[in-house]
Enzyme design. Structure first.
Site, PDB file in Angstrom:
ATOM      1  N   ASN A  31       0.899  -0.981   0.072  1.00  0.00           N
ATOM      2  CA  ASN A  31      -0.070  -0.124  -0.070  1.00  0.00           C
ATOM      3  C   ASN A  31       0.656   1.252  -0.067  1.00  0.00           C
ATOM      4  OD1 ASN A  31       0.588   0.500   2.229  1.00  0.00           O
ATOM      5  ND2 ASN A  31      -1.138   0.477   3.591  1.00  0.00           N
ATOM      6  N   ASN A  34       4.930   3.158   3.377  1.00  0.00           N
ATOM      7  CA  ASN A  34       5.957   3.352   4.147  1.00  0.00           C
ATOM      8  C   ASN A  34       7.819   3.112   2.792  1.00  0.00           C
ATOM      9  OD1 ASN A  34       7.975   4.434   6.493  1.00  0.00           O
ATOM     10  ND2 ASN A  34       8.386   2.441   6.713  1.00  0.00           N
ATOM     11  N   SER A 123      11.138 -11.483  14.003  1.00  0.00           N
ATOM     12  CA  SER A 123      12.032 -10.623  14.470  1.00  0.00           C
ATOM     13  C   SER A 123      13.141 -11.398  15.801  1.00  0.00           C
ATOM     14  CB  SER A 123      11.753  -8.917  14.811  1.00  0.00           C
ATOM     15  OG  SER A 123      12.405  -8.324  15.550  1.00  0.00           O
ATOM     16  N   TYR A 148       5.107  -3.230  18.950  1.00  0.00           N
ATOM     17  CA  TYR A 148       5.635  -3.673  17.513  1.00  0.00           C
ATOM     18  C   TYR A 148       6.000  -4.910  18.144  1.00  0.00           C
ATOM     19  CZ  TYR A 148       9.201  -5.216  14.648  1.00  0.00           C
ATOM     20  OH  TYR A 148      10.158  -5.412  13.430  1.00  0.00           O
ATOM     21  N   LYS A 152       4.256  -9.362  16.640  1.00  0.00           N
ATOM     22  CA  LYS A 152       5.159 -10.251  15.147  1.00  0.00           C
ATOM     23  C   LYS A 152       5.151 -11.646  16.514  1.00  0.00           C
ATOM     24  CE  LYS A 152       7.366  -7.922  12.746  1.00  0.00           C
ATOM     25  NZ  LYS A 152       6.531  -8.320  10.750  1.00  0.00           N
TER      26      LYS A 152
END
Ligand code: NAD
Ligand code: UFG
Length: 352
Positions: A31, A34, A123, A148, A152
């Site tokens: 999208n 970023n 991560s 965040y 994950k």
């Protein structure tokens, strides 16, 4: 054909390039919240052919359904997500919605379309503050200190439950350590919005004069020189790890977890000296208190990926820093100087 969600982003664009170079047909869904379409134009320039590109949101179920009906996708690399730790503290719902609900929407659409091979961008943050170094995949996951990291870990657990429920799934959870660097051409690289959160992008912007000085967060950690230690990995090595994971998922079912790191830790001070060597001058810096939520040290044991994927990071720290500097010095404002259109990549209009 491989679907790459988030394929216009930093790591995704390098993975798209490696896939094209290896002969795959590639479909990117992004999208662009970023990233810039210029990244995909430059990937096309490097690969000599373009990925298909659809601008859209990974949470959009109707779009996903239309995509899988229109393209012969056999596997998915799922990079699309939000990754700024501080922002996740301020906007937790956006993070859970994109990183967790987005992954759920994708898996539902994949299952409906009969696609069961997925590589997920996880991560090292899921390990939390490990008391043992290096970190193997056997280490228990910790308690991430921000939404965040939580998102994950939650997404990993969703994917584990999914694979347990249906033997057709074959899912790779790739736990990245600290990706840095850029393609050796200097054409694609990391282009953060606003003030960079991460060490190397910040150092690069100081070096090109966009920031006055580097802040070194903490010199009183229990590490050899008091500054934080991390396992930095070249983004091209990381991208190549995804192709190896895809190959492996042809042979194994269920969930597999692989660390993607080099197995070597460098401190902030070591990073600074190595970078100063690359740019040939000192970099202005000051010491600041520790950044809340940071851990002292974190580096991987990458032997499982070596044994099971036949993958090993090839590029050492000087190469990572030289490649990053080539990218930043040739593109001081990142992709901003490009006319951001999607003319180069094939954009397809699908219901969204
Ligand atoms: P990035 O922001 O450069 O790339 C993410 C891409 O996803 C961007 O192009 C963005 O536009 C797109 N995107 C975001 N939300 C979307 C949505 N709802 N629908 C469609 N597209 C969307 O980040 P990156 O560094 O390339 O990271 C890729 C993945 O790897 C992320 O999932 C990130 O959490 C994970 N990861 C990154 C790091 C790191 O340090 N860079 C470390 C560990 C894990
Ligand atoms: N640091 C500074 N100054 C800065 C930025 C960072 O001194 O301006 C220090 C940090 O304190 C830390 C080291 O540099 O010691 C690395 O920090 P980064 O922000 O580059 O990376 P982190 O290890 O904190 O976090 C990164 C990603 C997370 C991911 C984690 C593990 O940002 O999303 O790696 O993969 F979860």
């Amino acid at each position: 054909m491989i679907l790459v969600t988030g394929g216009a982003g930093y790591i995704g664009s390098h993975a798209v390039l490696e896939l094209l170079l290896a002969g795959h047909e590639v479909l990117v869904l992004d999208n662009l919240c970023n990233s810039s379409p210029a990244a995909l134009q430059r990937v096309e320039q490097l690969a000599g052919r373009a990925p298909h590109f659809v601008r859209g949101d990974v949470r959009n179920r109707a779009l996903l359904k239309a995509l899988f009906a229109a393209y012969p996708v056999s596997a998915v690399l799922h990079f699309a997500g939000l990754k700024a730790v501080g922002e996740s503290v301020r906007e937790p719902l956006r993070y859970y919605e994109t990183n967790v609900s987005g992954s759920i929407a994708l898996c539902q659409a994949m299952a409906e379309a009969g696609i069961f091979k997925l590589v997920f961008s996880s991560s090292a943050t899921v390990y939390g503050e490990s008391p043992v170094m290096p970190i193997t995949e056997e280490r228990p996951t910790g308690v991430p200190t921000n939404p965040y990291g939580q998102s994950k870990l939650m997404a990993e657990n969703v994917l584990k439950g999914l694979a347990d429920s249906d033997p057709r799934w074959s899912i790779g959870l790739l736990r990245y350590f600290n990706p840095i660097g850029a393609h050796e051409s200097g054409l694609i690289g990391e282009d953060p919005n606003g003030t960079p959160n991460n060490l190397l992008p910040y150092m690069l912007q100081v070096a090109v004069g966009r920031r006055a000085q580097l802040n070194i967060y903490g010199n009183d950690y229990p590490t050899p020189d008091g500054t934080g230690v991390r396992d930095y990995i070249h983004v091209v090595d990381l991208a190549q790890g995804h192709l190896k994971a895809l190959e492996r998922l042809e042979q194994v079912a269920g969930v597999s977890v692989w660390n993607l790191g080099t197995g070597r830790g460098y401190s902030v001070r070591q990073m600074l000296s190595a970078f100063e060597e690359v740019i040939g001058r000192p970099l202005p810096h000051v010491y600041k208190p520790r950044r809340p939520g940071d851990i002292a040290q974190c580096w991987s044991d990458p032997s499982k990926a070596r044994e099971e994927l036949g993958w090993e990071a090839q590029r050492g720290l000087p190469t990572m820093l030289r490649d990053a500097w080539r990218w930043q010095s040739r593109n001081p404002r990142g992709y901003a100087q490009d006319k951001a259109t999607v003319a180069g990549a094939t954009q397809t209009a699908l219901a969204s």
